[in-house]
Design a protein around this motif. Structure first.
Motif, mmCIF file in Angstrom:
data_model
loop_
_atom_site.group_PDB
_atom_site.id
_atom_site.type_symbol
_atom_site.label_atom_id
_atom_site.label_comp_id
_atom_site.label_asym_id
_atom_site.label_seq_id
_atom_site.Cartn_x
_atom_site.Cartn_y
_atom_site.Cartn_z
ATOM 1 N N ASN A 77 45.855 -47.957 -79.688
ATOM 2 C CA ASN A 77 45.240 -47.722 -80.995
ATOM 3 C C ASN A 77 43.938 -48.501 -81.143
ATOM 4 O OD1 ASN A 77 47.264 -45.979 -81.808
ATOM 5 N ND2 ASN A 77 48.479 -47.583 -82.787
ATOM 6 N N SER A 78 43.967 -49.772 -80.756
ATOM 7 C CA SER A 78 42.756 -50.594 -80.850
ATOM 8 C C SER A 78 41.647 -50.024 -79.985
ATOM 9 C CB SER A 78 43.057 -52.033 -80.418
ATOM 10 O OG SER A 78 43.977 -52.640 -81.293
ATOM 11 N N ASN A 79 42.001 -49.579 -78.792
ATOM 12 C CA ASN A 79 40.987 -49.052 -77.879
ATOM 13 C C ASN A 79 40.335 -47.786 -78.420
ATOM 14 O OD1 ASN A 79 41.358 -51.098 -76.030
ATOM 15 N ND2 ASN A 79 42.789 -49.949 -74.753
ATOM 16 N N ILE A 80 41.137 -46.889 -78.947
ATOM 17 C CA ILE A 80 40.552 -45.632 -79.402
ATOM 18 C C ILE A 80 39.764 -45.811 -80.689
ATOM 19 C CG2 ILE A 80 42.435 -44.684 -80.808
ATOM 20 C CD1 ILE A 80 40.212 -42.899 -78.186
ATOM 21 N N VAL A 81 40.222 -46.688 -81.597
ATOM 22 C CA VAL A 81 39.459 -46.942 -82.821
ATOM 23 C C VAL A 81 38.135 -47.622 -82.465
ATOM 24 C CG1 VAL A 81 39.398 -48.237 -84.980
ATOM 25 C CG2 VAL A 81 41.475 -47.040 -84.319
ATOM 26 N N SER A 82 38.182 -48.565 -81.554
ATOM 27 C CA SER A 82 36.963 -49.250 -81.116
ATOM 28 C C SER A 82 35.997 -48.262 -80.470
ATOM 29 C CB SER A 82 37.306 -50.356 -80.117
ATOM 30 O OG SER A 82 38.139 -51.331 -80.696
ATOM 31 N N ALA A 83 36.531 -47.409 -79.608
ATOM 32 C CA ALA A 83 35.690 -46.450 -78.905
ATOM 33 C C ALA A 83 35.049 -45.465 -79.871
ATOM 34 C CB ALA A 83 36.513 -45.708 -77.851
ATOM 35 N N ARG A 84 35.818 -44.990 -80.826
ATOM 36 C CA ARG A 84 35.268 -44.035 -81.792
ATOM 37 C C ARG A 84 34.219 -44.699 -82.689
ATOM 38 N NH1 ARG A 84 39.402 -39.777 -84.333
ATOM 39 N NH2 ARG A 84 37.356 -38.899 -84.841
ATOM 40 N N THR A 85 34.444 -45.963 -83.018
ATOM 41 C CA THR A 85 33.452 -46.686 -83.824
ATOM 42 C C THR A 85 32.146 -46.811 -83.061
ATOM 43 O OG1 THR A 85 35.190 -47.952 -84.964
ATOM 44 C CG2 THR A 85 32.950 -48.861 -85.003
ATOM 45 N N ALA A 86 32.245 -47.172 -81.784
ATOM 46 C CA ALA A 86 31.041 -47.325 -80.958
ATOM 47 C C ALA A 86 30.314 -45.991 -80.794
ATOM 48 C CB ALA A 86 31.408 -47.889 -79.587
ATOM 49 N N LYS A 87 31.077 -44.924 -80.610
ATOM 50 C CA LYS A 87 30.479 -43.619 -80.351
ATOM 51 C C LYS A 87 29.942 -42.966 -81.621
ATOM 52 C CE LYS A 87 31.584 -39.071 -78.387
ATOM 53 N NZ LYS A 87 30.500 -39.084 -77.384
ATOM 54 N N GLU A 88 30.748 -42.973 -82.687
ATOM 55 C CA GLU A 88 30.399 -42.208 -83.879
ATOM 56 C C GLU A 88 29.537 -42.993 -84.865
ATOM 57 O OE1 GLU A 88 34.162 -40.912 -85.352
ATOM 58 O OE2 GLU A 88 34.679 -39.862 -83.487
ATOM 59 N N THR A 89 29.762 -44.300 -84.964
ATOM 60 C CA THR A 89 28.995 -45.101 -85.923
ATOM 61 C C THR A 89 27.713 -45.641 -85.326
ATOM 62 O OG1 THR A 89 31.044 -45.753 -87.051
ATOM 63 C CG2 THR A 89 29.074 -47.105 -87.464
ATOM 64 N N TYR A 90 27.804 -46.135 -84.085
ATOM 65 C CA TYR A 90 26.634 -46.789 -83.480
ATOM 66 C C TYR A 90 25.957 -45.956 -82.393
ATOM 67 C CZ TYR A 90 28.355 -50.795 -86.046
ATOM 68 O OH TYR A 90 28.773 -51.633 -87.066
ATOM 69 N N ARG A 91 26.515 -44.791 -82.090
ATOM 70 C CA ARG A 91 25.894 -43.870 -81.139
ATOM 71 C C ARG A 91 25.594 -44.521 -79.792
ATOM 72 N NH1 ARG A 91 27.358 -39.287 -83.614
ATOM 73 N NH2 ARG A 91 26.702 -39.252 -85.797
ATOM 74 N N VAL A 92 26.521 -45.338 -79.318
ATOM 75 C CA VAL A 92 26.351 -45.947 -77.995
ATOM 76 C C VAL A 92 26.389 -44.817 -76.955
ATOM 77 C CG1 VAL A 92 27.318 -47.559 -76.312
ATOM 78 C CG2 VAL A 92 27.415 -48.092 -78.758
ATOM 79 N N PRO A 93 25.425 -44.775 -76.046
ATOM 80 C CA PRO A 93 25.328 -43.654 -75.096
ATOM 81 C C PRO A 93 26.556 -43.444 -74.212
ATOM 82 C CG PRO A 93 23.279 -44.894 -75.131
ATOM 83 C CD PRO A 93 24.273 -45.685 -75.932
ATOM 84 N N ILE A 94 27.113 -44.533 -73.690
ATOM 85 C CA ILE A 94 28.272 -44.419 -72.803
ATOM 86 C C ILE A 94 29.440 -45.194 -73.411
ATOM 87 C CG2 ILE A 94 29.201 -44.884 -70.497
ATOM 88 C CD1 ILE A 94 26.331 -44.798 -69.450
ATOM 89 N N VAL A 95 30.530 -44.496 -73.686
ATOM 90 C CA VAL A 95 31.717 -45.119 -74.269
ATOM 91 C C VAL A 95 32.927 -44.723 -73.433
ATOM 92 C CG1 VAL A 95 33.229 -45.261 -76.286
ATOM 93 C CG2 VAL A 95 30.747 -45.096 -76.597
ATOM 94 N N LEU A 96 33.709 -45.725 -73.015
ATOM 95 C CA LEU A 96 34.922 -45.492 -72.238
ATOM 96 C C LEU A 96 36.075 -46.226 -72.885
ATOM 97 C CD1 LEU A 96 33.495 -46.153 -68.654
ATOM 98 C CD2 LEU A 96 33.805 -43.935 -69.746
ATOM 99 N N ALA A 97 37.269 -45.631 -72.797
ATOM 100 C CA ALA A 97 38.447 -46.278 -73.373
ATOM 101 C C ALA A 97 39.610 -46.219 -72.402
ATOM 102 C CB ALA A 97 38.835 -45.606 -74.690
#
Length: 219
Positions: A77-97
């Protein structure tokens, strides 16, 4: 690259150490202060205490300028919430979980977040090694669905065009090492004695590749 890793366990710490050695700017985030002990005292990257999905923590770690975000805590749960935050909120180019539950990994992959499922990867790897001991993968992609495999060509394939060994969607010759030099396959390139060939192969086609190497191609 500027890399942020959420989770400073064995995976996170090992990845961070390797990336730093390659010259990348690495920052780690972990909610346990004692996780810092997983890193060498000489580790040059920053360590931040907090949750990997906390915006304040992420912003302190430099998420707004990050090129890569990797979530490898012990909790799915922590990994996917963190990954989605990085991808959707901060638009980090490469996100892995990292996701331990293979079923959930498939769901999140469909949402556009590449995931590494430890369970599925381990099962695929062991299965491949048991059934195809002479075709040990050099590199795997995804959760083991696609592999790079190197093999010496048997003598009865000498003189055949290397492009003849390709099977659409299953097997492709991607490199040939000949007399110590590497070359890329092209139409007209013939197999020579002693060629070491690198194949890109679907895991489901390993048996077929074994057959190619054990008998005449296409028979």
């Amino acid at each position: 690259m500027k890399v942020i890793i959420a989770g400073c366990g064995r995976v996170g710490a090992t990845l961070a150490t390797r990336l730093v050695a390659e010259g990348h700017d690495v920052r780690l985030v972990d909610r346990q202060p004692k996780a810092r002990r997983m890193l060498s005292p000489a580790f040059p990257g920053a360590f931040h205490v907090g949750n990997g999905f906390s915006r304040s923590v992420l912003e302190t770690a430099g998420i707004t300028h990050a090129d890569v975000f990797v979530a490898v805590t012990s909790g799915d749960n922590s990994n996917i919430v963190s990954a989605r935050t990085a991808k959707e909120t901060y638009r980090v180019p490469i996100v892995l979980a990292r996701i331990h539950d293979p079923c959930r990994a498939d769901i999140y992959r469909e949402l556009g977040i590449p995931t590494i499922s430890s369970v599925r990867w381990a099962v695929n790897r062991i299965h491949q090694m048991l059934l195809h001991r002479h075709l040990t993968p050099e590199l795997t992609f995804g959760n083991g669905e696609t592999l790079l495999v190197r093999s010496q060509l048997p003598s009865y394939l000498t003189g055949r065009q290397t492009t003849e060994f390709d099977v659409d969607g299953e097997i492709r010759v991607v490199e040939i090492t000949r007399a110590g030099r590497s070359l890329l396959p092209a139409h007209g390139v013939l197999a020579e004695p002693g060629d070491l060939v690198t194949f890109s192969v679907a895991a489901t086609a390993l048996g077929r590749l074994s057959g190619f190497l054990d008998k005449e191609l296409g028979t």
